[in-house]
Design a protein around this motif. Structure first.
Motif, mmCIF file in Angstrom:
data_model
loop_
_atom_site.group_PDB
_atom_site.id
_atom_site.type_symbol
_atom_site.label_atom_id
_atom_site.label_comp_id
_atom_site.label_asym_id
_atom_site.label_seq_id
_atom_site.Cartn_x
_atom_site.Cartn_y
_atom_site.Cartn_z
ATOM 1 N N TYR A 1 1.253 21.931 -3.650
ATOM 2 C CA TYR A 1 0.779 20.911 -4.567
ATOM 3 C C TYR A 1 -0.601 21.251 -5.090
ATOM 4 C CZ TYR A 1 4.437 18.450 -2.054
ATOM 5 O OH TYR A 1 5.625 18.097 -1.489
ATOM 6 N N GLN A 2 -0.790 20.992 -6.349
ATOM 7 C CA GLN A 2 -2.106 21.186 -6.929
ATOM 8 C C GLN A 2 -2.980 19.990 -6.530
ATOM 9 O OE1 GLN A 2 -1.276 21.151 -11.122
ATOM 10 N NE2 GLN A 2 -3.269 20.379 -11.591
ATOM 11 N N PRO A 3 -4.267 20.216 -6.316
ATOM 12 C CA PRO A 3 -5.127 19.122 -5.866
ATOM 13 C C PRO A 3 -5.419 18.131 -6.988
ATOM 14 C CG PRO A 3 -6.455 21.051 -6.310
ATOM 15 C CD PRO A 3 -5.003 21.466 -6.478
ATOM 16 N N PHE A 4 -5.856 16.964 -6.602
ATOM 17 C CA PHE A 4 -6.457 16.028 -7.533
ATOM 18 C C PHE A 4 -7.940 16.373 -7.562
ATOM 19 C CE2 PHE A 4 -2.720 13.629 -6.196
ATOM 20 C CZ PHE A 4 -2.258 13.168 -7.417
ATOM 21 N N PHE B 1 -8.628 12.563 -11.235
ATOM 22 C CA PHE B 1 -8.262 13.450 -12.337
ATOM 23 C C PHE B 1 -7.203 14.461 -11.891
ATOM 24 C CE2 PHE B 1 -12.553 11.920 -12.844
ATOM 25 C CZ PHE B 1 -12.540 11.440 -14.152
ATOM 26 N N SER B 2 -6.283 14.764 -12.801
ATOM 27 C CA SER B 2 -5.215 15.721 -12.518
ATOM 28 C C SER B 2 -5.694 17.166 -12.609
ATOM 29 C CB SER B 2 -4.056 15.532 -13.498
ATOM 30 O OG SER B 2 -3.544 14.233 -13.397
ATOM 31 N N ARG C 1 -20.695 16.428 -9.005
ATOM 32 C CA ARG C 1 -19.924 17.676 -9.022
ATOM 33 C C ARG C 1 -18.434 17.343 -8.974
ATOM 34 N NH1 ARG C 1 -18.960 19.215 -3.122
ATOM 35 N NH2 ARG C 1 -19.854 17.439 -2.035
ATOM 36 N N THR C 2 -17.601 18.277 -9.412
ATOM 37 C CA THR C 2 -16.152 18.098 -9.311
ATOM 38 C C THR C 2 -15.703 18.642 -7.962
ATOM 39 O OG1 THR C 2 -15.757 20.199 -10.422
ATOM 40 C CG2 THR C 2 -15.759 18.227 -11.796
ATOM 41 N N VAL C 3 -14.788 17.914 -7.320
ATOM 42 C CA VAL C 3 -14.332 18.285 -5.981
ATOM 43 C C VAL C 3 -12.805 18.238 -5.938
ATOM 44 C CG1 VAL C 3 -14.442 17.674 -3.541
ATOM 45 C CG2 VAL C 3 -16.402 17.230 -5.003
ATOM 46 N N PRO C 4 -12.143 19.343 -5.538
ATOM 47 C CA PRO C 4 -10.691 19.308 -5.391
ATOM 48 C C PRO C 4 -10.307 18.594 -4.093
ATOM 49 C CG PRO C 4 -11.514 21.463 -4.760
ATOM 50 C CD PRO C 4 -12.699 20.660 -5.234
ATOM 51 N N ALA D 1 3.006 8.909 -1.685
ATOM 52 C CA ALA D 1 4.009 9.051 -0.623
ATOM 53 C C ALA D 1 5.342 9.522 -1.190
ATOM 54 C CB ALA D 1 4.176 7.735 0.124
ATOM 55 N N ARG D 2 5.760 8.944 -2.313
ATOM 56 C CA ARG D 2 7.043 9.323 -2.909
ATOM 57 C C ARG D 2 6.990 10.714 -3.515
ATOM 58 N NH1 ARG D 2 7.774 6.414 -7.220
ATOM 59 N NH2 ARG D 2 6.135 4.916 -6.907
ATOM 60 N N ARG D 3 5.908 11.030 -4.178
ATOM 61 C CA ARG D 3 5.833 12.292 -4.917
ATOM 62 C C ARG D 3 5.537 13.495 -4.034
ATOM 63 N NH1 ARG D 3 1.897 13.594 -9.983
ATOM 64 N NH2 ARG D 3 2.811 15.590 -10.494
ATOM 65 N N PHE D 4 4.771 13.278 -2.975
ATOM 66 C CA PHE D 4 4.307 14.416 -2.190
ATOM 67 C C PHE D 4 4.821 14.444 -0.759
ATOM 68 C CE2 PHE D 4 1.119 13.768 -5.531
ATOM 69 C CZ PHE D 4 1.226 14.995 -6.148
#
Length: 131
Positions: free
Chosen positions: A6-9, A36-37, A56-59, A109-112
């Motif tokens: 999975y890619q992070p948010f 953010f996606s 700062r942006t954080v994954p 929960a459903r998606r991941f």
């Protein structure tokens, strides 16, 4: 090399220390976490709002983000704004992309969920969007 499923948010966080202290918007509806996606969306949001220049942006992986709501830095957050637009400062515009924390956690929960968890998936079946 193992590739993440999975890619992070992405969150915006204070640039203090190594921990994550995410930006929480103060809204009439209650404290709201902008999520953010893609990193580029988080960067644009930060750049278009001068008051956020020190962030700062954080994954954040989906599972870690869920844990933030349960006992972490977002335990008091009531809503999540998904990919909010930087120029959309008005309450009505942010409300269009906002979910309750419960709805967001259910979506995570459903998606991941891992295949076979909760009896929803058959062995060998992956959640939608993974493959």
């Amino acid at each position: 090399m193992i590739k993440a499923l999975y890619q992070p948010f992405w969150l915006l966080s204070d640039d203090v220390g190594e921990g994550i202290n995410p930006l929480v918007l103060r809204r009439e509806a209650g404290p709201t976490l902008p999520v953010f996606s893609f990193e580029e969306e988080a960067i644009l949001y930060r750049l278009f709002r001068a008051s956020l220049s020190g962030l700062r942006t954080v994954p954040v992986p989906p599972g870690e983000l869920a844990s933030f709501f349960l006992s972490g830095p977002c335990s008091r957050v009531e809503h999540v704004a998904l990919d909010p637009l930087p120029e959309a400062d008005g309450e009505a515009a942010v409300a269009l992309v906002t979910l309750s924390r419960e709805a967001f956690l259910e979506m995570l929960a459903r998606r991941f969920a891992r295949p076979g968890c909760h009896g929803r998936d058959r062995p060998g079946e992956y959640p939608r969007g993974v493959l």
